[in-house]
Design an enzyme around this catalytic site. Structure first.
Site, PDB file in Angstrom:
ATOM      1  N   SER A   1       0.784  -1.234   0.000  1.00 44.78           N
ATOM      2  CA  SER A   1       0.000   0.000   0.000  1.00 44.78           C
ATOM      3  C   SER A   1       0.811   1.277   0.000  1.00 44.78           C
ATOM      4  CB  SER A   1      -0.928   0.007   1.223  1.00 44.78           C
ATOM      5  OG  SER A   1      -1.842  -1.065   1.161  1.00 44.78           O
ATOM      6  N   ALA A   2       2.113   1.204   0.181  1.00 46.54           N
ATOM      7  CA  ALA A   2       2.920   2.424   0.181  1.00 46.54           C
ATOM      8  C   ALA A   2       2.796   3.187  -1.130  1.00 46.54           C
ATOM      9  CB  ALA A   2       4.383   2.089   0.457  1.00 46.54           C
TER      10      ALA A   2
END
Length: 701
Positions: free
Chosen positions: A382-383
C-alpha cells in the site's frame, strides 16, 4: 764443367725467390706501419670520441602513477583515503634479457625479504631457465630444436626436473623477484615490494644502486577506508598492480595513456569516476645503456594527485542507520528475516543523504548491500497508493471536489473477495464512504480497486460481476502514472546497474490488474520508492537522485581544493497532476501519521516534527514485505525516506514498520542526540499534540 754449368743455371731461381720475399717483407712492414699509425690516431686523436660512443646512453620517458583522489562525505569527512608506502620498484630496459634480470634478482634477494607464498612451480622453472639457458638447450633433442621459439621454450621447461626446483629460501625469494621483473613492460616502473618495506632495505638498495640496474627505492600508496565498511559496496574497488587493466577494457585504457599494470577503478564510484580520481602521472627521464639496462632515473614532473569526490552522503546519518539495520537483523532469528533497506534523500535536490542496505549471507553474517537499494526490487504493497490516487485524478475518475467512493468487500465472479484490512482482520463489512484523503489515511484497498476499475471502463460495481469487461489498458494506464512518479522506471541515479523493477505485463487474470492498484503485483526498488515519495513531497517534480555532490581540485594536504564541478538537480519530468491534486495526496499522507484514524498515529504520537507518511504490506511466497515512505518537515520538506524490510516471517520477532519509520526520522533529524540540530530548532513550533487512539497499525494493508 757440365756439372758446374748446371749449378749456375739454378742460381738465378733462388735469387728471384729472395727478391720476392724481400718485397713481401717490405709490404708487411708497410702495412704494420699503417696499422700502428691508425691505432695511434684512434687512441690519441679520436680516443675521447670513441670512448663516449662506447659509453653512450639513450634517454627515454617513464611515467609513474600517483595516488588517486580522495572520496569524502558532504561534510568533508574522509570515506576513502590513501596510505603512503615505502616501496621497491624495477624499471625494465628495452632489450634486457631474462638472464640479466635473473642476475639482478639474485643480488636484490640478498638485500630484501620477499614473500614467496604464491610462488608456483612454473615461476621457479622460469627463473631456473633464465639462469641455465645454455644447459637447457643442450638437453633438447634434434626435433625439439627445430620447433618455433615459443615451442622451444616450452620444451626447455619440460626438461627441468623436480629436484632442480628444490630451492633454498634465498633462491625462492630471487625467483619471486624475477617473476615481478619478468612481467614488467619496458620503461614502465613495476612494484617489486610495497608491503612492510623496512628502512634498512631502502638503505641497502640506495647503497648498492650501481649494482642493481633498474631497481630503485620509491613510494607507493594503497586505498584505505577510515569509516571501515561504511557504504563499502557503493564506493567500489581498485585493481592491484598484478591485475592491472581489466582485459576487456585494456585497449580503451591504453589509448588514454595508461600502462598495462596501472591500477584502475573496477566497480561503482571508483570505476565511474576513474577519469577524475586517476590524477596525472609523474614523469621520469630514464637513461639506458648499450645493454638496454636502466642506469639512471630523474623525476622531471612530480605528477598531481587525482581530484576529490565529495558525495552527498552524510556519513554520520549513514553510520547510525547502518547500525540500526544491523541491530534489527541481529535481533531476528528466523532465516527469512535477512534484509533491510533504507534510502534518505533531499526531495528538492535529489541529494542522497543515506543509502543503506544490509543482508544476511549464507553463513549468517550480516554484510553491506547498499547496492540492493538500486538493483533489488520487491512488491511494496500500500505504500504506492498515492500514485494510484494520482492516476484517478489524471484519468478524470475523481476531482478535488468530487472524490468519494464506498469501501465495501468486493465479490467478483471467479475471484476471491477483495477487501480492505478492516474486513480481513476485524470482519467489518459495513460500507464506508471515503474521500481520497481518508482512503490514504486509512489505507483503503477497495478505494484503489474502484479507481482502477473505472480507469479500465467498469464504473459501477455489483456483487458477482464479471471482470472480463476490464480493459487490457488498465495496467498500462496505471503504470504510465506510476512512471511519472518514478515507480517502475529507472530513477536516473548516478550509479551503475540500476534496476527499474519488474513489470508484470498485462495479467491473464483481470483481478491481478486490480491488485496492481494497491501494490500487490509489480515490483519496485527502494530507490524508486524514495523517488516516488520525494516527488509527492516537492510538489510534483521527479528529480534524479545522485550521490555525487561536487568535485574539488586534488591536494595532498587533504584540505581539498577549489570546487571544479558542482552537481545540479536534474528534473526528469513533472507529473501531470495539478498542485491542488498533489496537495490532497500530501494531506492524505499527513493524516495517516497525525489523524487518530491513521495507521501511523500510534507510532508517531507526540513526535515533535510534522511528518507525512504511508506504510505498506504485501504478501509473498517468502513472507510479508513491509514498506514505508515519508517526508519531513511536512510544511518544508528536507528529507524523504523509504524503508523496505522484505520477507518478514511472522514467527520471528517483528517490528511495526511505522515504528521503524519513527526511529529512522529520529536519526535523520538528530532527535536521538543530546543537542538537537537546527532542523529541530526550526520546527519545534509544528509539533502535534493529538492524543486520540487509533486502530492497530500492525495489520496487513
Amino acid at each position: 764443367m757440365g756439372e758446374f754449368k748446371q749449378k749456375n743455371r739454378r742460381a738465378p731461381h733462388w735469387g728471384k725467390f729472395l727478391n720476392r720475399l724481400n718485397i713481401l717483407l717490405v709490404i708487411v712492414f708497410a702495412l704494420f706501419a699503417v696499422l700502428i699509425m691508425r691505432l695511434g690516431y684512434v687512441q690519441l686523436v679520436r680516443g675521447d670520441a670513441f670512448t663516449h660512443l662506447v659509453q653512450m646512453t639513450d634517454t627515454n620517458i617513464a611515467k609513474v602513477g600517483v595516488p588517486r583522489g580522495y572520496i569524502t562525505d558532504r561534510n568533508g569527512k574522509l570515506l576513502v583515503d590513501n596510505e603512503g608506502l615505502q616501496a621497491i620498484s624495477y624499471t625494465r630496459g628495452q632489450d634486457v634479457s631474462a638472464t640479466d634480470m635473473a642476475k639482478t634478482a639474485d643480488k636484490l634477494a640478498t638485500f630484501i625479504e620477499m614473500d614467496t607464498e604464491n610462488l608456483t612451480d612454473r615461476d621457479k622453472k622460469d627463473y631456473f631457465a633464465a639462469k641455465h639457458m645454455d644447459e637447457l638447450n643442450d638437453r633438447l633433442s634434434k626435433d625439439e630444436k627445430k620447433l618455433s621459439e615459443d615451442e622451444v621454450y616450452d620444451a626447455q621447461i619440460k626438461h627441468i626436473s623436480d629436484d632442480e626446483l628444490d630451492f633454498s629460501d634465498e633462491e625462492k625469494e630471487a625467483a619471486a623477484i624475477f617473476k615481478k621483473m619478468n612481467s614488467a613492460y619496458a620503461f614502465t616502473p613495476t612494484l617489486i615490494k610495497n608491503q612492510e618495506v623496512t628502512s634498512e632495505e631502502v638503505a641497502k638498495i640506495s647503497e648498492h644502486n650501481g649494482d642493481l640496474l633498474g631497481v630503485t627505492a620509491s613510494m607507493d600508496w594503497k586505498r584505505t577506508y577510515p569509516k571501515n565498511d561504511l557504504l563499502r559496496s557503493v564506493l567500489g574497488n581498485v585493481t592491484t598492480t598484478e591485475e592491472g587493466l581489466p582485459q576487456e577494457d585494456a585497449d580503451k585504457y591504453l589509448a588514454k595513456g595508461y600502462a598495462r599494470n596501472d591500477r584502475v577503478g573496477d566497480s561503482y564510484l571508483e570505476l565511474q569516476y576513474e577519469d577524475i580520481l586517476r590524477g596525472s602521472k609523474a614523469i621520469y627521464e630514464t637513461e639506458v645503456n648499450q645493454n638496454g639496462e636502466v642506469v639512471r632515473q630523474e623525476q622531471t614532473y612530480p605528477g598531481e594527485i587525482g581530484d576529490t569526490l565529495v558525495l552527498t552522503i552524510d556519513s554520520e546519518i549513514q553510520e547510525k542507520l547502518e547500525k540500526y539495520a544491523e541491530d534489527y537483523l541481529n535481533s531476528r532469528t528466523v532465516s527469512t528475516n535477512n534484509q533491510m533497506y533504507m534510502v534518505v534523500t533531499d526531495p528538492n535536490t535529489g541529494d542522497v543523504i543515506a543509502l543503506v542496505g544490509k543482508r544476511r549471507d549464507e553463513d549468517g553474517n550480516i554484510i553491506d548491500d547498499a547496492l540492493g537499494t538500486i538493483n533489488s526490487s520487491f512488491i511494496m504493497g500500500s505504500a504506492i497508493k498515492g500514485a494510484t490516487v494520482a492516476a484517478g485524478y489524471q484519468y478524470g475518475i475523481i476531482t478535488p471536489e468530487n472524490n468519494t467512493l464506498v469501501d465495501e468487500p468486493l465479490n467478483f465472479a471467479g475471484t476471491p473477495t477483495k477487501a480492505s484490512w478492516w474486513y480481513t482482520v476485524n470482519k467489518d463489512s459495513s460500507p464506508k464512504t471515503l474521500s481520497d484523503e481518508m482512503a490514504l489515511t486509512r489505507s483503503s484497498n477497495v478505494y484503489m480497486i474502484k479507481l482502477a476499475m473505472a480507469i479500465g471502463g467498469l464504473n459501477n460495481y455489483y456483487s458477482g460481476m464479471d471482470l472480463s469487461g476490464l480493459s487490457d489498458e488498465t495496467s498500462p494506464k496505471l503504470r504510465a502514472v506510476y512512471n511519472q512518479y518514478g515507480l517502475g522506471v529507472k530513477t536516473g541515479i548516478d550509479l551503475e546497474n540500476e534496476s527499474p523493477g519488474i513489470n508484470g505485463g498485462i495479467p491473464d487474470n483481470p483481478g491481478n490488474a486490480l491488485d496492481l492498484a494497491f501494490g500487490q503485483f509489480d515490483t519496485f526498488t527502494p530507490i524508486s520508492l524514495n523517488q516516488y515519495v520525494a516527488t509527492i513531497a516537492n510538489g510534483g517534480k521527479r528529480i534524479a537522485p545522485h550521490v555525487l555532490k561536487e568535485v574539488r581540485e586534488g591536494e595532498d594536504s587533504k584540505d581539498h581544493g577549489r570546487v571544479v564541478y558542482s552537481k545540479e538537480p536534474k528534473v526528469l519530468n513533472k507529473v501531470k497532476n495539478t498542485p491542488e491534486q498533489i496537495q490532497r495526496i500530501q494531506e492524505g499522507f499527513y493524516q495517516q501519521i497525525n489523524n487518530s484514524e491513521g495507521l501511523g498515529y500510534d507510532s508517531f504520537e507526540g513526535f515533535p516534527i510534522k511528518i507525512a507518511g504511508k506504510s505498506g504490506t504485501a504478501e509473498t511466497n517468502e513472507g510479508e514485505n513491509h514498506s514505508w515512505v515519508g517526508y519531513a518537515p511536512y510544511d518544508n520538506p528536507k528529507y524523504a525516506v523509504s524503508i523496505v524490510t522484505p520477507g518478514i516471517n511472522q514467527d520471528a520477532q517483528s517490528s511495526n514498520v511505522q515504528d521503524i519509520g519513527r526511529d529512522v526520522f529520529e536519526i535523520v533529524l538528530g532527535l536521538n542526540n543530546q543537542s538537537n540540530d537546527q532542523d529541530n530548532d526550526d520546527n519545534n513550533d509544528s509539533a502535534t499534540t493529538d492524543t486520540d487512539q487509533t486502530t492497530d497499525d500492525s495489520v496487513a494493508e
